[in-house]
Design an enzyme around this catalytic site. Structure first.
Site, mmCIF file in Angstrom:
data_model
loop_
_atom_site.group_PDB
_atom_site.id
_atom_site.type_symbol
_atom_site.label_atom_id
_atom_site.label_comp_id
_atom_site.label_asym_id
_atom_site.label_seq_id
_atom_site.Cartn_x
_atom_site.Cartn_y
_atom_site.Cartn_z
ATOM 1 C CG HIS A 1 -6.686 12.509 -4.790
ATOM 2 N ND1 HIS A 1 -7.550 11.920 -5.903
ATOM 3 C CD2 HIS A 1 -6.074 10.636 -5.123
ATOM 4 C CE1 HIS A 1 -7.381 10.360 -5.824
ATOM 5 N NE2 HIS A 1 -6.119 10.420 -5.378
ATOM 6 C CG MET B 1 -6.648 2.540 -5.511
ATOM 7 S SD MET B 1 -5.354 3.114 -5.531
ATOM 8 C CE MET B 1 -6.157 4.805 -4.714
ATOM 9 C CB SER C 1 -2.451 12.223 -3.822
ATOM 10 O OG SER C 1 -2.623 11.144 -3.365
ATOM 11 C CG MET D 1 -3.824 1.986 -2.135
ATOM 12 S SD MET D 1 -2.133 2.700 -1.985
ATOM 13 C CE MET D 1 -1.829 3.778 -3.074
ATOM 14 C CG ASP E 1 -4.537 9.529 -9.348
ATOM 15 O OD1 ASP E 1 -3.669 9.958 -8.307
ATOM 16 O OD2 ASP E 1 -5.550 8.577 -8.061
ATOM 17 C CG MET F 1 -5.034 5.411 -12.491
ATOM 18 S SD MET F 1 -5.627 6.092 -10.880
ATOM 19 C CE MET F 1 -3.398 5.781 -10.546
ATOM 20 C CG ASP G 1 -4.964 7.645 -2.911
ATOM 21 O OD1 ASP G 1 -5.726 7.407 -4.271
ATOM 22 O OD2 ASP G 1 -3.771 8.734 -3.479
ATOM 23 C CG HIS H 1 -8.777 6.432 -6.221
ATOM 24 N ND1 HIS H 1 -7.112 6.918 -6.756
ATOM 25 C CD2 HIS H 1 -9.207 5.997 -6.796
ATOM 26 C CE1 HIS H 1 -6.856 5.989 -7.714
ATOM 27 N NE2 HIS H 1 -7.426 5.118 -7.879
HETATM 28 C C1 DX5 Z 1 -2.031 6.120 -6.481
HETATM 29 C C2 DX5 Z 1 -2.532 7.134 -5.829
HETATM 30 C C3 DX5 Z 1 -1.824 8.848 -6.593
HETATM 31 C C4 DX5 Z 1 -0.804 8.926 -5.835
HETATM 32 C C5 DX5 Z 1 -0.782 10.089 -6.765
HETATM 33 O O1 DX5 Z 1 -1.738 5.083 -6.062
HETATM 34 O O2 DX5 Z 1 -3.596 7.093 -6.474
HETATM 35 O O3 DX5 Z 1 -3.615 9.744 -6.300
HETATM 36 O O4 DX5 Z 1 -0.829 9.558 -4.634
HETATM 37 O O5 DX5 Z 1 0.524 10.408 -6.307
HETATM 38 P P1 DX5 Z 1 1.967 10.924 -7.555
HETATM 39 O O6 DX5 Z 1 1.646 12.086 -7.569
HETATM 40 O O7 DX5 Z 1 2.895 11.319 -6.350
HETATM 41 O O8 DX5 Z 1 1.774 9.925 -8.569
HETATM 42 ZN ZN ZN Z 2 -5.440 8.746 -6.543
#
Ligand code: DX5
Ligand code: ZN
Length: 220
Positions: free
Chosen positions: A34, A69, A9, A38, A176, A138, A36, A67
């Site tokens: 990956h 969010m 990630s 947000m 994840d 998650m 993310d 991903h």
């Molecule tokens: C959290 C993200 C994850 C995050 C995982 O909201 O969706 O993808 O980057 O990070 P770690 O592996 O540090 O928990």
């Molecule tokens: Zn993620």
């Protein structure tokens, strides 16, 4: 058993050295990037958006697993397709018309993913599972990297795997949040296909070796 994929990630990468970290993943045993996204509304944090993904895509030589969010993900499906996304995941909790959203993602030539928050039952996917390429379970509450793994995830993986088998679907299960060498083997045994790892990889003294070790462990 098919090969278990590792998806570092980028949220945990060093954004001041993003190209270096992207090249590290390119040259490692990792399978996917990956990414993310947000929005500060669906989750209590803002990460990065289109310009950063565009820069990552320019250098990345592996599958881009985005991903989202964010609320109202349908508004950006075409945009993420144009950025080079291969797998686009929306949250179940942010999708009023999930079936329509899945079709829209596929119509843009991407694989369609659905993410479930820790409180959301996998049973809610029973009527759409055949339309879903990837379910992202998650294993932390979304919004931040570096949180600890929620143990109830194992039961959800087993339940989801049974549903996928029963329905004859080919859906992949991605985990994840809080993934490390401590839970990887048990997740794979339960039925996981893709392991996302952020802080475990990027806070290691040798991230590339950590990816290789995780990949080996997951596939042993
Ligand atoms: C959290 C993200 C994850 C995050 C995982 O909201 O969706 O993808 O980057 O990070 P770690 O592996 O540090 O928990
Ligand atoms: Zn993620």
């Amino acid at each position: 058993m098919s090969k278990i994929l590792i998806a570092p990630s980028i949220l945990a990468a060093d954004f001041g050295n993003l190209q270096r970290d992207v090249e590290m993943v390119n040259n490692s045993d990792a399978d996917w990037f990956h990414l993310d996204v947000m929005d500060g509304v669906f989750v209590p944090n803002i990460s990065f958006g289109m310009p950063v993904i565009k820069s990552i895509a320019k250098h990345a030589s592996k599958t881009l697993d985005v991903h989202l969010m964010i609320v109202e993900p349908d508004r950006y499906i075409k945009t993420f397709a144009a950025l080079g996304t291969n797998v686009l995941t929306v949250h179940y909790e942010a999708s009023t018309h999930l079936h329509r959203t899945l079709q829209a993602i596929k119509a843009e030539g991407m694989q369609a993913g659905v993410a479930l928050n820790p409180h959301t039952s996998v049973e809610l996917l029973r009527d759409t599972i055949q339309d879903i390429d990837l379910v992202c379970l998650m294993s932390v509450n979304p919004g931040f990297g570096g949180q600890s793994f929620i143990e109830n995830t194992y039961a959800k993986v087993r339940q989801l795997k049974a549903m996928i088998t029963e329905r004859g679907a080919s859906t992949k299960i991605e985990i994840d949040g809080g993934v490390t060498n401590k839970n990887a083997a048990q997740l794979v045994t339960a039925g996981a296909d893709v392991l996302v790892a952020g802080s475990y990889v990027f806070s290691a003294s040798n991230p590339s070796q950590t990816i290789a070790d995780l990949k080996k462990l997951a596939n042993s």
